[in-house]
Design an enzyme around this catalytic site. Structure first.
Site: not given
Ligand code: GRF
Length: 204
Positions: A16, A18, A69, A95, A111, A113, A148, A178
């Site tokens: 977490g 982010n 799901r 997921r 999302n 990535h 995806l 990020e």
């Molecule tokens: C990040 O690197 C993101 O790009 C990917 O999953 C990771 C999540 O990291 N989708 P965090 O849990 O936010 O540290």
């Protein structure tokens, strides 16, 4: 009268970082939204501790308790709607969303990535890019559609790959970027400044 802030929910499965960046930018006022909810499919996710520390409501669901799901997604959606969530932010949520979920929140799911899409889709975006030998990589924030890592791209940022990079050092620099672009994209959405035109997202 001041405009009411948009409710957002963050879905996480892991550490977490982010989520933390989003919590901090909501708290500082940079993102003009309310963090209404953190949802996790993993009761041990450190993201849940971060949410609790910030006083955010959490919902923990065990996928094993659901036959399909879609059944799991229906339960999440039910809770998101109860809280009037307008934007769903996936931050390390491990997921795939069902078509039902995508339909219910069409163009309102984001999302992040860890690669410059459409390169290196899937769960090992950083490792795959490093092994391929690219000189530049970086995070992508995009809207989520049925395929995806495929929906319209909102923001991307470059991270240079150094000769002595390891997966760990590259993950660290990827995370730094990020943590800037995810709050930025959410801010733009909250301000109603993202316009989807086919595959392109225009920033108003
Ligand atoms: C990040 O690197 C993101 O790009 C990917 O999953 C990771 C999540 O990291 N989708 P965090 O849990 O936010 O540290």
């Amino acid at each position: 009268m001041a405009k009411q802030k948009m409710n957002i929910a963050v879905l996480c499965s892991g550490s977490g970082t982010n989520l933390q960046a989003i919590i901090d930018s909501v708290k500082s006022g940079y993102v003009p939204a309310k963090l209404a909810f953190v949802v996790s499919d993993n009761k041990n996710a450190f993201a849940l501790t971060r949410a609790a520390r910030a006083g955010i409501d959490t919902l923990i669901l065990n996928p094993k308790d659901f036959k399909t799901r879609e059944a799991l997604d229906k339960e999440i959606i039910k809770n998101l709607k109860k809280k009037n969530v307008e934007l769903v932010v996936l931050a390390g949520f491990m997921r795939l969303m069902s078509p039902y979920f995508i339909k219910e929140y069409k163009n309102r799911i984001m999302n992040i990535h860890p690669a410059l899409l459409p390169s290196f889709k899937g769960t090992h975006g950083i490792k795959d890019a490093l092994e391929y030998g690219v000189k530049v990589t970086g995070p992508t924030v995009h809207f989520v559609d049925e395929k995806l890592d495929h929906g319209p791209i909102i923001l991307q940022r470059c991270v240079e790959v150094k000769d002595d990079d390891t997966e760990k050092s590259l993950v660290e620099r990827m995370h730094e970027e990020e943590h800037k672009i995810y709050p930025e994209a959410i801010k733009l959405f909250s301000e109603g400044r993202l316009k989807i035109e086919g595959r392109r997202v225009r920033i108003l």
